[in-house]
Write a protein that holds these residues in place. Sequence first.
Motif, PDB file in Angstrom:
ATOM      1  N   VAL A 213     -34.134  76.948 102.729  1.00  0.00           N
ATOM      2  CA  VAL A 213     -33.349  77.972 102.051  1.00  0.00           C
ATOM      3  C   VAL A 213     -33.328  77.745 100.539  1.00  0.00           C
ATOM      4  O   VAL A 213     -33.336  78.686  99.763  1.00  0.00           O
ATOM      5  CB  VAL A 213     -31.903  78.000 102.600  1.00  0.00           C
ATOM      6  N   ASP A 214     -33.275  76.474 100.124  1.00  0.00           N
ATOM      7  CA  ASP A 214     -33.108  76.202  98.696  1.00  0.00           C
ATOM      8  C   ASP A 214     -34.414  75.763  98.036  1.00  0.00           C
ATOM      9  O   ASP A 214     -34.861  74.637  98.216  1.00  0.00           O
ATOM     10  CB  ASP A 214     -32.049  75.109  98.502  1.00  0.00           C
ATOM     11  N   PRO A 215     -35.023  76.661  97.257  1.00  0.00           N
ATOM     12  CA  PRO A 215     -36.313  76.325  96.639  1.00  0.00           C
ATOM     13  C   PRO A 215     -36.203  75.167  95.652  1.00  0.00           C
ATOM     14  O   PRO A 215     -37.186  74.482  95.403  1.00  0.00           O
ATOM     15  CB  PRO A 215     -36.706  77.617  95.933  1.00  0.00           C
ATOM     16  N   ARG A 216     -34.997  74.954  95.099  1.00  0.00           N
ATOM     17  CA  ARG A 216     -34.852  73.868  94.128  1.00  0.00           C
ATOM     18  C   ARG A 216     -35.139  72.526  94.780  1.00  0.00           C
ATOM     19  O   ARG A 216     -35.630  71.607  94.143  1.00  0.00           O
ATOM     20  CB  ARG A 216     -33.446  73.871  93.527  1.00  0.00           C
TER      21      ARG A 216
ATOM     22  N   HIS B  25     -35.561  78.175  88.523  1.00  0.00           N
ATOM     23  CA  HIS B  25     -35.522  76.784  88.053  1.00  0.00           C
ATOM     24  C   HIS B  25     -36.882  76.274  87.607  1.00  0.00           C
ATOM     25  O   HIS B  25     -36.972  75.220  86.988  1.00  0.00           O
ATOM     26  CB  HIS B  25     -34.935  75.865  89.130  1.00  0.00           C
ATOM     27  N   GLN B  26     -37.923  77.021  87.923  1.00  0.00           N
ATOM     28  CA  GLN B  26     -39.257  76.590  87.503  1.00  0.00           C
ATOM     29  C   GLN B  26     -39.609  77.103  86.104  1.00  0.00           C
ATOM     30  O   GLN B  26     -40.695  76.842  85.613  1.00  0.00           O
ATOM     31  CB  GLN B  26     -40.299  77.081  88.509  1.00  0.00           C
TER      32      GLN B  26
ATOM     33  N   PRO C 162     -30.641  81.639  91.895  1.00  0.00           N
ATOM     34  CA  PRO C 162     -31.558  80.504  92.068  1.00  0.00           C
ATOM     35  C   PRO C 162     -32.378  80.546  93.353  1.00  0.00           C
ATOM     36  O   PRO C 162     -33.373  79.848  93.463  1.00  0.00           O
ATOM     37  CB  PRO C 162     -30.627  79.285  92.078  1.00  0.00           C
ATOM     38  N   LEU C 163     -31.967  81.350  94.324  1.00  0.00           N
ATOM     39  CA  LEU C 163     -32.654  81.324  95.620  1.00  0.00           C
ATOM     40  C   LEU C 163     -33.691  82.429  95.791  1.00  0.00           C
ATOM     41  O   LEU C 163     -34.372  82.478  96.802  1.00  0.00           O
ATOM     42  CB  LEU C 163     -31.637  81.417  96.765  1.00  0.00           C
TER      43      LEU C 163
ATOM     44  N   ARG D  49     -36.824  72.329  97.932  1.00  0.00           N
ATOM     45  CA  ARG D  49     -38.131  72.433  98.592  1.00  0.00           C
ATOM     46  C   ARG D  49     -39.263  72.113  97.625  1.00  0.00           C
ATOM     47  O   ARG D  49     -40.190  71.385  97.943  1.00  0.00           O
ATOM     48  CB  ARG D  49     -38.295  73.854  99.139  1.00  0.00           C
ATOM     49  N   LEU D  50     -39.173  72.641  96.416  1.00  0.00           N
ATOM     50  CA  LEU D  50     -40.296  72.513  95.499  1.00  0.00           C
ATOM     51  C   LEU D  50     -40.287  71.194  94.735  1.00  0.00           C
ATOM     52  O   LEU D  50     -41.236  70.866  94.077  1.00  0.00           O
ATOM     53  CB  LEU D  50     -40.295  73.693  94.519  1.00  0.00           C
TER      54      LEU D  50
ATOM     55  N   TYR E 252     -39.471  80.578  91.116  1.00  0.00           N
ATOM     56  CA  TYR E 252     -38.011  80.650  91.130  1.00  0.00           C
ATOM     57  C   TYR E 252     -37.482  80.331  89.737  1.00  0.00           C
ATOM     58  O   TYR E 252     -38.164  79.670  88.947  1.00  0.00           O
ATOM     59  CB  TYR E 252     -37.464  79.649  92.144  1.00  0.00           C
TER      60      TYR E 252
END
Lengths: 315, 321
Positions: A307-310, B154-155, B106-107, A312-313, B152
Amino acid sequence: MIQYTLRRLGLMVVTLFGVSVAIFLLLRIVPGNIADILFDSAGLIDPAEKQQIIKDLGLDLPLVTQYTHWIVGLAHGDLGYSYVSEKPVLDEILPRIPITARLAGLALLFAICTGVPFGVISAVRQNTWLDYMLRLMSLAALSMPSFWLGLLVLMAFVNWLGLLPIYDKAPATWGAALLMYGVPAATVGLRSSALIMRLTRSSMLEVLRQDYVRTARSKGLSEPAVTFTHALRNAVLPVITVIGIETAFLFGGLIVTETVFNIPGVARFLVEAIRWRDYPMVQNLVMFIAIIVVTVNLIVDLAYMFVDPRIRLRT
Amino acid sequence: MAPVLEVSGLSTVFHTRAGIVRAVQDVSFSVEAGETLAIVGESGCGKTMTALSLMRLIPSPPGEITAGSVKVAGTDLLKLDEPGMRKMRGSQIAMIFQEPMTALNPLLTVGRQIAEMVSLHENVSRRAANARAVEMLHHVRIPAPERRAREYPHQMSGGMRQRAMIAMALACRPKVLIADEPTTALDVTIQAQVLDLIGDLRKELGTAVVLITHDLGVVAETADRMIVMYAGRKVEEGTTKDLFADPSHPYLQGLLASIPKFGAGEGTRLREIPGIVPALNNLPKGCAFAPRCSAAVAKCQEAIPPLETKRPGHAAACWVT
Ligand SMILES: Nc1ncnc2c1ncn2[C@@H]1O[C@H](COP(=O)(O)OP(=O)(O)OP(=O)(O)O)[C@@H](O)[C@H]1O
Ligand SMILES: [Mg+2]
């Protein structure tokens, strides 16, 4: 991501090892063993006979040896024999697992399906009578011990509906099965539901204050779209974590609920086994429960990443 | 040319335990297509609340718009019902916010957040909306827009996120863009780039821009006209050039004197305005600036000065000057 999963799997093994040592030692610290209990209950007093039993079961061996025997057996899929029934542990546990699994799954489902929506409603309608009522109800649910709640539910059924949700090996209808599993599952899941509701509410309130929610509104999105596509997604993150923790608590509640509702699952069986100091039974059951809890937590963490790309990535 | 945005007599209050906070009082201004109007003033003077009032995004309760009208191309936003207003947000009047770090979800991918705006207001396929998102990212000069659209927030760096915000705000070609301190959180070189970008897009698309800032340097570079706010009220208005050259209100005079000037020589102290902004729930009877004003006379304590035209295209609310 793969590296993270591997690291988590390694951690799982360490945790399970810790659990196995802990339950092994705890059982032997508790006073009395199967021989004592057999002798007390049967009123036998021949010490030689007692020594023979202890020797037969290998309880006179050094602890390390006993532990190694258990673990090596476990690794080979040999769980040993129950001291009480003298049948293989696996044969005793296996038929009971689906019952408890169904109960636990339903309880968790109930907790999530009621906790999250009510939490959202409570947050969106903050400080209205609806919110106050939901908060009051969740507080009540949190402070009610599950054995008491179970008894209340039973009494309510008998009193008002004139029937008892008794366990039946082969329920006749779907409705009967749902009643049979659903009522105890809701009873045991109520606590988690209340916890999830309160957490969803506070998390949602926090998220609704965020700038990106204002951004979403400034785009012209409707309130439901703002709440569900933008706010809820962010608000469930902490809730996901708690679901993992709640699974562990669920088994504690299940012990009580299976007893109250007279359901022949593993949780109630565990208490029975502890009473008889049935070491192989208790040890393996606890390991089984530990494996489930640890696995659910792994799934929860992976879901969080999903759910959270922060997260995951980064990993 | 008729102005696209006409605000008149706008007043917004907050009902709090400490009384009624008058965040915006009787504020009027208008902006033409392709024009940039700056709103300047100290922290807490009601700039953001003015902007949010235009969008009708004041948190309510405790906030409430009590009077005025906000006309966009002739339609009074304050008279619309909520569904009607939702149709205007984003398509006719859009806003970008101060904090690029937190203003994007952010998601969700940046592309999806832009595409969401497009599919909300225009009857296009998902594919077309996504294509528009990439196109808009390209438009705000983000390199490799196809890849960035899939990323996303944050990137991305702060400057890049603010560009993405601009891309989103302009995706449906609104007539009015409100930029609330769009560069305050960015470092100086990025600030200039983002301001240039807003300026270019304004010319290209003919958008009317309301630029909120407390940085007078930014105003001098980018705004055609400006209004000065103090304690919720508009105290001065005029073309940027005129106001900088010859400010009428002692408040703006003070603000301009507090900017460090290049070549002023060492040892010359910056002049600051003494005192602090009055609390908005307990405003003085007369001019709100009077307690801090060196030119104040008895009348200033007694009555609120009306806005008077001092010169053609230049108005100020002061009894003295
Ligand atoms: N929820 C609220 N309740 C009460 N008062 C509020 C609320 N929100 C804002 N205010 C008041 O509105 C006034 C104007 O705030 P606003 O955010 O518009 O200032 P600003 O000019 O944008 O300042 P800044 O430069 O710091 O962004 C503030 O002084 C504050 O006291
Ligand atoms: Mg502000």
